[in-house]
Each structure stands twice: as structure tokens, then as C-alpha cells.
Design a protein around this motif. Structure first.
Motif, PDB file in Angstrom:
ATOM      1  N   THR A 110     -25.484  -0.599 -27.791  1.00 23.33           N
ATOM      2  CA  THR A 110     -27.085  -0.282 -27.812  1.00 23.33           C
ATOM      3  C   THR A 110     -27.458  -0.204 -29.092  1.00 23.33           C
ATOM      4  O   THR A 110     -28.361  -1.045 -29.560  1.00 23.33           O
ATOM      5  CB  THR A 110     -27.219   1.280 -27.021  1.00 23.33           C
ATOM      6  OG1 THR A 110     -26.594   1.095 -25.835  1.00 23.33           O
ATOM      7  CG2 THR A 110     -28.591   1.599 -27.052  1.00 23.33           C
ATOM      8  N   THR A 111     -26.747   0.512 -30.107  1.00 24.06           N
ATOM      9  CA  THR A 111     -27.439   0.612 -31.436  1.00 24.06           C
ATOM     10  C   THR A 111     -26.358   0.052 -32.449  1.00 24.06           C
ATOM     11  O   THR A 111     -26.911  -0.327 -33.591  1.00 24.06           O
ATOM     12  CB  THR A 111     -27.403   2.046 -31.786  1.00 24.06           C
ATOM     13  OG1 THR A 111     -26.256   2.739 -31.814  1.00 24.06           O
ATOM     14  CG2 THR A 111     -28.568   2.910 -31.137  1.00 24.06           C
ATOM     15  N   GLY A 112     -25.243  -0.270 -31.783  1.00 22.83           N
ATOM     16  CA  GLY A 112     -24.110  -0.882 -32.739  1.00 22.83           C
ATOM     17  C   GLY A 112     -23.435   0.080 -33.642  1.00 22.83           C
ATOM     18  O   GLY A 112     -22.598  -0.202 -34.464  1.00 22.83           O
ATOM     19  N   SER A 113     -23.796   1.498 -33.681  1.00 22.51           N
ATOM     20  CA  SER A 113     -23.289   2.487 -34.378  1.00 22.51           C
ATOM     21  C   SER A 113     -21.944   2.574 -34.344  1.00 22.51           C
ATOM     22  O   SER A 113     -21.200   2.794 -35.456  1.00 22.51           O
ATOM     23  CB  SER A 113     -24.217   3.761 -34.302  1.00 22.51           C
ATOM     24  OG  SER A 113     -23.649   4.455 -32.993  1.00 22.51           O
ATOM     25  N   GLN A 114     -21.267   2.731 -33.282  1.00 24.06           N
ATOM     26  CA  GLN A 114     -19.934   2.724 -32.962  1.00 24.06           C
ATOM     27  C   GLN A 114     -19.337   1.681 -33.680  1.00 24.06           C
ATOM     28  O   GLN A 114     -17.921   1.617 -34.012  1.00 24.06           O
ATOM     29  CB  GLN A 114     -19.317   2.945 -31.724  1.00 24.06           C
ATOM     30  CG  GLN A 114     -19.857   4.514 -31.113  1.00 24.06           C
ATOM     31  CD  GLN A 114     -19.619   4.717 -29.719  1.00 24.06           C
ATOM     32  OE1 GLN A 114     -18.759   4.068 -29.033  1.00 24.06           O
ATOM     33  NE2 GLN A 114     -20.039   6.056 -29.085  1.00 24.06           N
ATOM     34  N   ALA A 136     -22.004  -6.612 -23.030  1.00 23.21           N
ATOM     35  CA  ALA A 136     -23.504  -6.824 -23.010  1.00 23.21           C
ATOM     36  C   ALA A 136     -24.065  -5.934 -24.124  1.00 23.21           C
ATOM     37  O   ALA A 136     -23.179  -5.061 -24.620  1.00 23.21           O
ATOM     38  CB  ALA A 136     -23.982  -5.989 -21.818  1.00 23.21           C
ATOM     39  N   GLU A 137     -25.269  -6.203 -24.774  1.00 21.30           N
ATOM     40  CA  GLU A 137     -25.933  -5.555 -25.883  1.00 21.30           C
ATOM     41  C   GLU A 137     -27.386  -5.536 -25.658  1.00 21.30           C
ATOM     42  O   GLU A 137     -27.862  -6.303 -24.918  1.00 21.30           O
ATOM     43  CB  GLU A 137     -25.536  -6.319 -27.347  1.00 21.30           C
ATOM     44  CG  GLU A 137     -25.970  -7.830 -27.224  1.00 21.30           C
ATOM     45  CD  GLU A 137     -27.248  -8.027 -27.911  1.00 21.30           C
ATOM     46  OE1 GLU A 137     -27.982  -6.905 -28.272  1.00 21.30           O
ATOM     47  OE2 GLU A 137     -27.873  -9.057 -28.134  1.00 21.30           O
ATOM     48  N   GLU A 138     -28.040  -4.663 -26.099  1.00 23.25           N
ATOM     49  CA  GLU A 138     -29.318  -4.446 -26.002  1.00 23.25           C
ATOM     50  C   GLU A 138     -30.273  -4.776 -27.354  1.00 23.25           C
ATOM     51  O   GLU A 138     -31.351  -4.544 -27.096  1.00 23.25           O
ATOM     52  CB  GLU A 138     -29.742  -2.678 -26.097  1.00 23.25           C
ATOM     53  CG  GLU A 138     -29.042  -2.210 -24.791  1.00 23.25           C
ATOM     54  CD  GLU A 138     -29.590  -0.684 -24.479  1.00 23.25           C
ATOM     55  OE1 GLU A 138     -30.521  -0.344 -24.770  1.00 23.25           O
ATOM     56  OE2 GLU A 138     -28.595  -0.098 -23.368  1.00 23.25           O
ATOM     57  N   GLY A 139     -29.759  -5.713 -28.084  1.00 24.52           N
ATOM     58  CA  GLY A 139     -30.712  -6.294 -28.884  1.00 24.52           C
ATOM     59  C   GLY A 139     -31.252  -5.496 -30.115  1.00 24.52           C
ATOM     60  O   GLY A 139     -32.154  -5.857 -30.883  1.00 24.52           O
ATOM     61  N   ASP A 140     -30.419  -4.407 -30.370  1.00 26.46           N
ATOM     62  CA  ASP A 140     -30.770  -3.640 -31.586  1.00 26.46           C
ATOM     63  C   ASP A 140     -30.517  -4.498 -32.907  1.00 26.46           C
ATOM     64  O   ASP A 140     -29.628  -5.114 -32.920  1.00 26.46           O
ATOM     65  CB  ASP A 140     -29.945  -2.389 -31.761  1.00 26.46           C
ATOM     66  CG  ASP A 140     -30.333  -1.283 -32.921  1.00 26.46           C
ATOM     67  OD1 ASP A 140     -30.290  -1.637 -34.084  1.00 26.46           O
ATOM     68  OD2 ASP A 140     -30.903  -0.478 -32.534  1.00 26.46           O
ATOM     69  N   PRO A 141     -31.593  -4.601 -33.738  1.00 21.82           N
ATOM     70  CA  PRO A 141     -31.563  -5.483 -35.158  1.00 21.82           C
ATOM     71  C   PRO A 141     -30.205  -5.051 -35.675  1.00 21.82           C
ATOM     72  O   PRO A 141     -29.866  -6.260 -36.425  1.00 21.82           O
ATOM     73  CB  PRO A 141     -32.869  -5.057 -35.851  1.00 21.82           C
ATOM     74  CG  PRO A 141     -33.596  -4.394 -34.846  1.00 21.82           C
ATOM     75  CD  PRO A 141     -32.962  -3.885 -33.657  1.00 21.82           C
ATOM     76  N   ALA A 142     -29.686  -3.737 -35.864  1.00 14.70           N
ATOM     77  CA  ALA A 142     -28.371  -3.873 -36.635  1.00 14.70           C
ATOM     78  C   ALA A 142     -27.311  -4.585 -36.256  1.00 14.70           C
ATOM     79  O   ALA A 142     -26.288  -4.883 -36.938  1.00 14.70           O
ATOM     80  CB  ALA A 142     -28.132  -2.307 -36.378  1.00 14.70           C
TER      81      ALA A 142
END
Length: 191
Positions: A110-114, A136-142
Motif C-alpha cells: 500500500t505505502t511501501g513502508s514495509q 498487488a500494489e496501490e500506486g503510492d509514489p514511494a
């Protein structure tokens, strides 16, 4: 299902679908020639282990702090995830060597934080991070900042749907009653 959680377990309930999913996750990693696959607890263990087996290479777990993980460890606290929570992760110091080429495999970003936390742990071992493959990913700019990042599906929260990717992932889950399960087990046992 709470917002922010999506059930991808249907993709692994059927052997044929699981094989297809593993091949799709493996395909974008082949060119980077990883020597180890890294997976984040918990679904990253399942998917990463399967991809590692498919490639004939080793698997390295990134554990949430507090789980059994003997020996010296590198520890990191992630940036906030989709829910605002920071998570603490560990990687055994000797799990990767400076000559390893490590790729990350997971289910959903989702955010890529992990992912960013896991990549930092990989780098602390001296290993080279060579890419990531997720369902799957949600397209967060990170996520655009992750080198070699590949997602099979891209979720559009604004549209509440998946947009197409170069990969085709289709599955139809068959629900069965407990009677159906007992009957199928009995048939397989008696065969």
C-alpha cells in the motif's frame, strides 16, 4: 473485510492457480539473477518461499520483532503503514552475505513502508538488493523509488478496482461445504 485489507488467499487455495502465481512473481526477477529471495512475515514467507523454490535458490525471512529468530539480528522500525502503524522488523545478520543478490517477494504494498524497511535490512547485511515482485500494489509514489519493482496488479483505490498490468491473473474460487471437503479427502485417501 476492514478497509486496507484485501483477501488474496484465494490465489493460493488451488494448486494450478498457485503455480501460475509463482511463475508470474518469478518471471520479472529472472533477469536480475537473485541468489536469495527475501519475504516479509507472513504472506511473504509463503510466496517468497515458493518463488525461491521455483528458482532453485534460498529463502530468507524478515520477521516481525518478537517472533522466534535466533542469533544476532539487524532491526528496523518502518515508516507508518496504511493504518498509521509503525512496525519493527528483524533480519538475521548472517542470513545474507556481501556477494548475495537479494530480491523481495510479497503479496500487497500500500505505502511501501514495509518493503523499504526490508530493503534497508538487506543492505545492512552487505547484500545487493536487485528487485521486488508483488501480487498487488496501490500506486503510492514511494513505490516508484524501489529499483526493479514489479507488481502483477495495480489497485486503484479511487476506482475500487484493479487496473490491468502486463500480467493476467484470473482465478475463480470454488467454495465447498465441510461435507464436500470430507468427501474430497476420503476420495484422495482411498485412491
Amino acid at each position: 473485510m476492514p478497509e486496507g485489507h484485501h483477501d488474496l488467499w484465494g490465489l493460493v487455495r488451488d494448486g494450478r492457480h498457485l503455480q501460475e502465481l509463482v511463475e508470474l512473481l518469478t518471471s520479472p526477477l529472472r533477469e536480475s539473477a537473485p541468489t536469495k529471495i527475501v519475504g516479509i512475515e507472513a504472506r511473504g514467507f509463503l510466496l517468497g518461499g515458493a518463488v525461491a523454490t521455483h528458482l532453485g535458490i534460498g529463502f530468507v525471512p524478515v520477521r516481525k520483532t518478537g517472533g522466534y529468530h535466533p542469533g544476532q539480528k539487524f532491526t528496523i522500525v518502518s515508516e507508518p503503514d496504511w493504518s498509521g502503524k509503525r512496525n519493527s522488523f528483524e533480519l538475521q545478520e548472517n542470513a545474507l552475505c556481501n556477494f548475495d543478490r537479494a530480491a523481495l517477494v510479497d503479496d500487497w504494498y500500500t505505502t511501501g513502508s514495509q518493503a523499504m524497511a526490508a530493503i534497508e535490512l538487506i543492505r545492512r547485511t552487505g547484500a545487493r538488493f536487485v528487485g521486488a515482485s508483488v501480487v498487488a500494489e496501490e500506486g503510492d509514489p514511494a513505490l516508484a523509488g524501489i529499483p526493479g519493482f514489479h507488481a502483477l496488479l495495480r489497485w486503484s483505490p479511487a476506482l475500487s478496482m484493479f487496473s490491468r498490468s502486463p500480467f493476467a491473473v484470473h482465478f475463480k474460487e470454488r467454495h465447498c461445504s465441510s461435507r464436500d471437503s470430507r468427501t474430497a479427502f476420503a476420495r484422495s485417501r482411498d485412491a
